[in-house]
Write an enzyme that holds these catalytic residues in place. Sequence first.
Site, short mmCIF file in Angstrom:
data_model
loop_
_atom_site.label_atom_id
_atom_site.label_comp_id
_atom_site.label_asym_id
_atom_site.label_seq_id
_atom_site.Cartn_x
_atom_site.Cartn_y
_atom_site.Cartn_z
N PRO A 2 0.84 -1.21 0.00
CA PRO A 2 0.00 0.00 0.00
C PRO A 2 0.88 1.26 0.00
O PRO A 2 1.83 1.35 0.77
CB PRO A 2 -0.79 -0.10 1.31
N GLU A 3 0.59 2.18 -0.89
CA GLU A 3 1.29 3.46 -0.95
C GLU A 3 0.29 4.57 -0.62
O GLU A 3 -0.83 4.28 -0.18
CB GLU A 3 1.93 3.65 -2.33
#
Length: 273
Positions: A2-3
């Site tokens: 996840p960014e």
Amino acid sequence: MPELPEVETIKNELLPHIVGRRVTGVTLFWERIVRQPSVKEFCSRLIGQRLTGLARRGKYLLFSLTSGEVLIIHLKMTGSLLVGQDSSEPPKYTRAIIHLDKDINIFFRDPRKFGVMRLVEDADSVVGKLGPEPLEAEFTPQLLARRLTKRTAPVKAILCDQNFIAGIGNMYADEALFAARIHPLRQGGSLSSEEIEHLHRAIQQVLWSAINNKGASVDTYLRPDGTLGTAHFQFQVAHRLGGKLCSVCGTPIERIPVRNRGSYFCPRCQPES
Ligand SMILES: [Zn+2]
């Protein structure tokens, strides 16, 4: 992993369920998910407090508490936070449950067990050294230019450095460099001011677009309601192997290692020099 867009989506979608709710219990199926303080202290200090807010800084989620302390969660490689009812069966790979009043649970799902939770008095002790937020007003082309001056590392590696700029990782660095037509191995300090302006605009565009599409579910990322994001359908280069062609020029997308991370790019649209 996840960014920024995935963590931002989680924040936005979790927020209405949890603000004002009181922590009634903590269940740990994997104790090492608690990094700080001890498991015993973590639970005893958290239980009974109300969640007064939820913010994102870089890839971190910051839950503010009535005591002034902050619960900080990093999802690392494969973490997701799912919201459900107390009676519902924990999703597979749930490592921790934060039980809230009004029959609400936050399930910390994490197949590879890299995710961490911390309970701290001062959030800056964890997030204080992060670089600027790329979607905030402080992040200007001038700031980007200043920070890139004399940097000899590959621009791809620089963009993934959380102390340089917060929230960008492998996927969105590749997408931003493609959109700006910059080769991932270019030295940071070698970019012209025009290229830096393009890169600045590209970073903001790819991040906003991904937020609008609720994040990219290329791996294990799920939205808090358990559904998938759709941002990966917009990807031009990231994760596009197997004979995928550049949408601009038709050249096969290539993958090269940059500091041990696979980097996808179009060799024609992003020439090395
Ligand atoms: Zn191309």
